[in-house]
Motif scaffolding. Sequence first.
Motif, PDB file in Angstrom:
ATOM      1  N   LEU A 172       6.627  -4.609  30.310  1.00  0.00           N
ATOM      2  CA  LEU A 172       6.777  -3.679  29.194  1.00  0.00           C
ATOM      3  C   LEU A 172       7.428  -4.348  27.987  1.00  0.00           C
ATOM      4  O   LEU A 172       7.016  -4.143  26.844  1.00  0.00           O
ATOM      5  N   GLN A 173       8.432  -5.169  28.237  1.00  0.00           N
ATOM      6  CA  GLN A 173       9.162  -5.783  27.131  1.00  0.00           C
ATOM      7  C   GLN A 173       8.390  -6.904  26.455  1.00  0.00           C
ATOM      8  O   GLN A 173       8.602  -7.180  25.269  1.00  0.00           O
ATOM      9  N   ALA A 174       7.470  -7.542  27.182  1.00  0.00           N
ATOM     10  CA  ALA A 174       6.721  -8.666  26.620  1.00  0.00           C
ATOM     11  C   ALA A 174       5.416  -8.243  25.949  1.00  0.00           C
ATOM     12  O   ALA A 174       4.785  -9.048  25.265  1.00  0.00           O
ATOM     13  N   ALA A 175       5.020  -6.999  26.111  1.00  0.00           N
ATOM     14  CA  ALA A 175       3.724  -6.549  25.588  1.00  0.00           C
ATOM     15  C   ALA A 175       3.724  -6.516  24.065  1.00  0.00           C
ATOM     16  O   ALA A 175       4.752  -6.280  23.421  1.00  0.00           O
ATOM     17  N   ALA A 176       2.547  -6.721  23.480  1.00  0.00           N
ATOM     18  CA  ALA A 176       2.404  -6.713  22.024  1.00  0.00           C
ATOM     19  C   ALA A 176       2.562  -5.317  21.444  1.00  0.00           C
ATOM     20  O   ALA A 176       2.913  -5.158  20.269  1.00  0.00           O
ATOM     21  N   SER A 177       2.306  -4.300  22.249  1.00  0.00           N
ATOM     22  CA  SER A 177       2.454  -2.917  21.795  1.00  0.00           C
ATOM     23  C   SER A 177       2.806  -2.056  23.002  1.00  0.00           C
ATOM     24  O   SER A 177       2.521  -2.429  24.149  1.00  0.00           O
ATOM     25  N   PRO A 178       3.415  -0.885  22.770  1.00  0.00           N
ATOM     26  CA  PRO A 178       3.699   0.000  23.897  1.00  0.00           C
ATOM     27  C   PRO A 178       2.451   0.364  24.699  1.00  0.00           C
ATOM     28  O   PRO A 178       2.492   0.390  25.931  1.00  0.00           O
ATOM     29  N   GLU A 179       1.345   0.633  24.021  1.00  0.00           N
ATOM     30  CA  GLU A 179       0.125   1.002  24.755  1.00  0.00           C
ATOM     31  C   GLU A 179      -0.335  -0.134  25.664  1.00  0.00           C
ATOM     32  O   GLU A 179      -0.685   0.091  26.831  1.00  0.00           O
ATOM     33  N   GLN A 180      -0.326  -1.345  25.158  1.00  0.00           N
ATOM     34  CA  GLN A 180      -0.722  -2.492  25.976  1.00  0.00           C
ATOM     35  C   GLN A 180       0.206  -2.634  27.184  1.00  0.00           C
ATOM     36  O   GLN A 180      -0.232  -2.892  28.311  1.00  0.00           O
ATOM     37  N   GLY A 181       1.502  -2.456  26.944  1.00  0.00           N
ATOM     38  CA  GLY A 181       2.460  -2.565  28.045  1.00  0.00           C
ATOM     39  C   GLY A 181       2.257  -1.502  29.100  1.00  0.00           C
ATOM     40  O   GLY A 181       2.319  -1.782  30.301  1.00  0.00           O
ATOM     41  N   LEU A 182       1.993  -0.261  28.683  1.00  0.00           N
ATOM     42  CA  LEU A 182       1.813   0.827  29.635  1.00  0.00           C
ATOM     43  C   LEU A 182       0.524   0.666  30.436  1.00  0.00           C
ATOM     44  O   LEU A 182       0.482   0.981  31.635  1.00  0.00           O
ATOM     45  N   ARG A 183      -0.523   0.161  29.799  1.00  0.00           N
ATOM     46  CA  ARG A 183      -1.767  -0.095  30.542  1.00  0.00           C
ATOM     47  C   ARG A 183      -1.547  -1.195  31.591  1.00  0.00           C
ATOM     48  O   ARG A 183      -2.000  -1.075  32.740  1.00  0.00           O
TER      49      ARG A 183
END
Length: 327
Positions: A172-183
């Motif tokens: 979650l913390q490394a994702a480029a966006s919240p949506e990308q992290g949640l997916r």
Amino acid sequence: MNTGEGVFECGDVALQRGGTLRAARIVYKTFGTLSAKRDNVIVYPTSYSAHHTDIEWLVRPEHALDPGRYFIVIPDMFTNGLSSSPSNTPGSPGDFPEVTTCDNVMQQRRLLNELFGVERVKLVYGWSMGAQQAYHWAALFGEAVERIVVNCGSARTAPHNFVFLEGIRTTLQAAASPEQGLRAMGRIYAGWALSQTFYRRELWRGLGFKDLEDFLVRSWEAGFLRRNMHDLLAQLWTWQHSDISANDLFRGDLAMALASIKARVLLMPSATDLYFQTDDNRAELPHLKNATLVEIPSIWGHRAGNPRDNPEDAAFIDRQVAALLEA
């Protein structure tokens, strides 16, 4: 069915790990009717990422949590997006304080006492993080708790469980966006929450998905996309640090905390759970005064404990809980 919904205003709550949760609020839902003696109360805490609407399916006359017999209260955990959480509290999400399982149950007990005049509960039933809360109720409140069900949970988060959650946190913390992290979180979670045999037998087909990709997208990605990333991170911290002995009563002595429990305890792990393992409960059992361990004989992994779409496991759990309530 007689139901009620409300908000318990906790005020400013001094937290166990320091800091204050300002104007803290617990959203809750009730089912059934409180008896004149106030002796038919079941507390049913929420699990990770869940709102009360996600778990209330179990509160039905055909299940052990029968609102025709019991007054059932579902208190939403802090950080779940309904009760006080980063997403609904003024200020930066990064400034939201660290909330422990102990903090949650202390305020839940206030809710029951101050709103309903309840001093003693018949049962605390919990799955996953809900099971951790049930364990805390029994350890912290002594004779005020008659019974608990620890369904796919443990008294202290195990090291391997902690590491599993580290993978989710860093994703979650490394994702480029919240949506990308949640997916991405959904796809990782899918591999941990269900067993290898579940996938080998393609049981997702019976849930209405056309192929594995459809299952990952419409079940797992969609499930986490409903939630706020900062809420999930805050609640993950609570999970990682859950420990019934991490307080001034027991000062880290887990054996002492377990031995102090006066409630009748049903430990009900899943045979194929990959992170709340049966071995954790087996290690706890010798320290408990009045406990039984019954393993759910399921290939649904951790999800065996919340079998909304799995009638066989639901029937098994209902039988065990009904027997505990009659004991």
